[in-house]
Scaffold this motif. Structure first.
Motif, PDB file in Angstrom:
ATOM      1  N   GLY A 217       0.817  -1.207   0.000  1.00  9.47           N
ATOM      2  CA  GLY A 217       0.000   0.000   0.000  1.00  9.47           C
ATOM      3  C   GLY A 217       0.849   1.254   0.000  1.00  9.47           C
ATOM      4  N   ALA A 218       0.190   2.387  -0.271  1.00  9.69           N
ATOM      5  CA  ALA A 218       0.885   3.673  -0.230  1.00  9.69           C
ATOM      6  C   ALA A 218      -0.127   4.778   0.015  1.00  9.69           C
ATOM      7  CB  ALA A 218       1.638   3.929  -1.528  1.00  9.69           C
TER       8      ALA A 218
ATOM      9  N   ARG B 273       4.265   7.635   1.050  1.00 11.85           N
ATOM     10  CA  ARG B 273       4.605   6.720   2.152  1.00 11.85           C
ATOM     11  C   ARG B 273       4.245   5.315   1.681  1.00 11.85           C
ATOM     12  NH1 ARG B 273       3.267   9.375   7.410  1.00 11.85           N
ATOM     13  NH2 ARG B 273       5.112  10.487   6.640  1.00 11.85           N
ATOM     14  N   TRP B 274       5.266   4.492   1.543  1.00 11.82           N
ATOM     15  CA  TRP B 274       5.134   3.175   0.909  1.00 11.82           C
ATOM     16  C   TRP B 274       5.196   2.125   2.013  1.00 11.82           C
ATOM     17  CZ3 TRP B 274       8.878   1.956  -3.743  1.00 11.82           C
ATOM     18  CH2 TRP B 274       8.289   1.010  -4.569  1.00 11.82           C
TER      19      TRP B 274
ATOM     20  N   VAL C  79       8.346   3.352   4.386  1.00 10.41           N
ATOM     21  CA  VAL C  79       9.399   4.329   4.094  1.00 10.41           C
ATOM     22  C   VAL C  79       8.761   5.465   3.304  1.00 10.41           C
ATOM     23  CG1 VAL C  79      11.334   2.713   4.125  1.00 10.41           C
ATOM     24  CG2 VAL C  79      10.074   3.106   1.987  1.00 10.41           C
ATOM     25  N   ASP C  80       9.407   6.626   3.330  1.00 16.31           N
ATOM     26  CA  ASP C  80       8.957   7.767   2.547  1.00 16.31           C
ATOM     27  C   ASP C  80       9.861   7.933   1.325  1.00 16.31           C
ATOM     28  OD1 ASP C  80       7.063   8.210   4.466  1.00 16.31           O
ATOM     29  OD2 ASP C  80       7.943  10.064   5.241  1.00 16.31           O
ATOM     30  N   VAL C  81       9.231   8.154   0.169  1.00 16.96           N
ATOM     31  CA  VAL C  81       9.994   8.437  -1.052  1.00 16.96           C
ATOM     32  C   VAL C  81       9.388   9.685  -1.703  1.00 16.96           C
ATOM     33  CG1 VAL C  81      10.664   6.040  -1.446  1.00 16.96           C
ATOM     34  CG2 VAL C  81       8.566   6.898  -2.458  1.00 16.96           C
ATOM     35  N   PRO C  82      10.201  10.522  -2.337  1.00 16.35           N
ATOM     36  CA  PRO C  82       9.658  11.720  -2.980  1.00 16.35           C
ATOM     37  C   PRO C  82       8.864  11.365  -4.229  1.00 16.35           C
ATOM     38  CG  PRO C  82      11.997  11.525  -3.437  1.00 16.35           C
ATOM     39  CD  PRO C  82      11.664  10.433  -2.466  1.00 16.35           C
ATOM     40  N   LEU C  83       7.657  11.899  -4.327  1.00 19.62           N
ATOM     41  CA  LEU C  83       6.811  11.599  -5.484  1.00 19.62           C
ATOM     42  C   LEU C  83       7.480  12.025  -6.788  1.00 19.62           C
ATOM     43  CD1 LEU C  83       4.155  10.715  -6.787  1.00 19.62           C
ATOM     44  CD2 LEU C  83       3.238  12.984  -6.274  1.00 19.62           C
ATOM     45  N   GLU C  84       8.069  13.210  -6.802  1.00 20.02           N
ATOM     46  CA  GLU C  84       8.687  13.707  -8.025  1.00 20.02           C
ATOM     47  C   GLU C  84       9.805  12.782  -8.496  1.00 20.02           C
ATOM     48  OE1 GLU C  84      10.759  17.801  -9.802  1.00 20.02           O
ATOM     49  OE2 GLU C  84      10.153  17.674  -7.702  1.00 20.02           O
TER      50      GLU C  84
ATOM     51  N   VAL D  72      -0.689  -4.429   7.236  1.00 15.80           N
ATOM     52  CA  VAL D  72      -1.229  -3.385   6.379  1.00 15.80           C
ATOM     53  C   VAL D  72      -1.447  -3.882   4.948  1.00 15.80           C
ATOM     54  CG1 VAL D  72       1.072  -2.494   5.848  1.00 15.80           C
ATOM     55  CG2 VAL D  72      -0.906  -1.004   5.607  1.00 15.80           C
ATOM     56  N   THR D  73      -2.578  -3.463   4.352  1.00 11.76           N
ATOM     57  CA  THR D  73      -2.860  -3.779   2.947  1.00 11.76           C
ATOM     58  C   THR D  73      -2.980  -2.520   2.091  1.00 11.76           C
ATOM     59  OG1 THR D  73      -5.257  -3.860   3.366  1.00 11.76           O
ATOM     60  CG2 THR D  73      -4.030  -5.945   3.513  1.00 11.76           C
ATOM     61  N   ASP D  74      -3.285  -1.370   2.685  1.00 14.57           N
ATOM     62  CA  ASP D  74      -3.274  -0.100   1.956  1.00 14.57           C
ATOM     63  C   ASP D  74      -3.390   1.037   2.956  1.00 14.57           C
ATOM     64  OD1 ASP D  74      -2.938   1.476  -0.249  1.00 14.57           O
ATOM     65  OD2 ASP D  74      -4.963   1.256  -1.025  1.00 14.57           O
ATOM     66  N   ALA D  75      -3.300   2.265   2.446  1.00 12.37           N
ATOM     67  CA  ALA D  75      -3.334   3.437   3.320  1.00 12.37           C
ATOM     68  C   ALA D  75      -3.782   4.657   2.541  1.00 12.37           C
ATOM     69  CB  ALA D  75      -1.948   3.690   3.918  1.00 12.37           C
ATOM     70  N   ILE D  76      -4.386   5.614   3.272  1.00  6.63           N
ATOM     71  CA  ILE D  76      -4.692   6.920   2.692  1.00  6.63           C
ATOM     72  C   ILE D  76      -4.368   7.983   3.737  1.00  6.63           C
ATOM     73  CG2 ILE D  76      -6.435   6.139   1.038  1.00  6.63           C
ATOM     74  CD1 ILE D  76      -7.709   7.995   3.971  1.00  6.63           C
ATOM     75  N   ALA D  77      -3.942   9.147   3.266  1.00  7.58           N
ATOM     76  CA  ALA D  77      -3.648  10.278   4.153  1.00  7.58           C
ATOM     77  C   ALA D  77      -4.910  11.104   4.348  1.00  7.58           C
ATOM     78  CB  ALA D  77      -2.542  11.130   3.560  1.00  7.58           C
TER      79      ALA D  77
END
Length: 317
Positions: A156-157, A165-166, A181-186, A221-226
């Motif tokens: 999920g992300a 956030r992956w 972990v966090d990765v930059p979208l750009e 965890v299977t997915d996530a939303i902010a």
């Protein structure tokens, strides 16, 4: 799932407002729905057992090819002996390409074939797809989580502004907690488009989550939303499986409320018709005060069973 996993409050309640079966316009089932994100006036749904995604709009459900066939196959299953070939696209997350809305689809990374990413955007109202293999990035994610590659299972992300956030699913049977972990979208988008080196994308802020267990099976965890306030909602499943590849019986599913890596509350997703529905994809529809309206998609781990789409209402106490 009765009650709340030990150590968590019950300040969150989850309701299923509606459920519908997902089928393409030709009547064939949408199966193994694993992620959902907005695309144009509809929703793009990833199938983790297929090279085809489903674009669900008011006028129907349309197939969108997101990857070429693998050894001549577009659908994959254990009974057919092709499960090991599947690209296993588990994430669907809102993104942008050159300022225009897009959907980012990400493989789980649980095998070398599953380290692909796909960007889907609209040009003239029609989906345009770009895909790339990103093994260098997946290796960096595993290293950032402190995991060997065979424990990687990115399911999920959630998008937090310019950051993705992956989430790694984890498996308490194997001693692996859910983590992210966090990765930059750009940077991630640039890597998919071939504009940047995937192995150079930043991988930061590793976090672990203690989600509890149900009937002796750990929630993962299977997915996530902010959420707009910066917190995160997770979907989680208690699936009794020994590793990151094999399916197992799902004894419960839940929604968890997080603030950073602190788990504030965990609440069960109600069963439907006496069956646990394994929610694998979440999308945010709207927030009304303390009520969060979600679109969820279900993977029943059965190639003969059409996936369901659920309208979930989450009350934040």
């Amino acid at each position: 799932m009765s009650g709340v996993p030990r150590g968590h409050s019950s300040r969150v309640r989850v309701f299923v407002d509606s459920a519908r079966t997902l089928r393409f316009d030709d009547g064939s089932p949408v199966t193994a729905a694993s992620g959902v994100a907005p695309l144009g006036e509809g929703w793009l749904i990833a199938q983790d057992d297929s090279t085809i995604a489903a674009w669900r709009r008011d006028d129907g459900v349309h197939p969108v090819r997101v990857l070429p066939p693998v050894d001549g196959h577009d659908a994959f299953s254990e009974p057919a002996g092709t499960k090991h070939l599947k690209p296993d696209l588990e994430v669907a997350c809102p993104a942008e390409v050159d300022g225009e809305p897009a959907v980012l689809l990400l493989g789980s990374g649980s095998s070398p074939r599953r380290m692909r990413a796909v960007l889907v955007r609209l040009e003239g109202g029609e989906p345009v797809v770009h895909a790339a293999d990103l093994p260098g990035l997946y290796e960096r994610v595993a290293a950032g989580l402190g995991l060997p590659m065979d424990h990687l299972n990115l399911e999920g992300a959630s998008r937090h502004g310019a950051t993705i956030r992956w989430f790694n699913r984890g498996n308490l049977n194997a001693g692996v907690r859910s983590a992210s972990v966090d990765v930059p979208l750009e940077g991630l988008v640039a890597a998919v488009l071939g504009r940047a080196d995937a192995a150079a994308v930043a991988v930061e802020q590793p976090r672990e989550y203690e989600l509890g267990e149900v009937e002796g099976v750990g929630l993962a965890v299977t997915d996530a939303i902010a959420l707009p306030d910066g917190r995160t909602l997770l979907s989680a499943a208690a699936e009794d499986t020994p590793n990151a590849v094999d399916d197992g019986p799902v004894v419960a599913t839940a929604i968890a409320l997080l603030d950073g890596e602190t788990v504030l509350a965990v609440a069960p997703i109600p069963e439907l018709d006496g069956h646990v529905r394994k929610v694998e994809g979440l999308a945010l529809r709207r927030v009304e005060g303390r009520r969060v309206h979600l679109l969820a998609v279900v993977d029943d781990d059965d190639p003969a069973t059409p996936s369901a789409e659920l309208e979930l209402r989450v009350h934040l106490g």
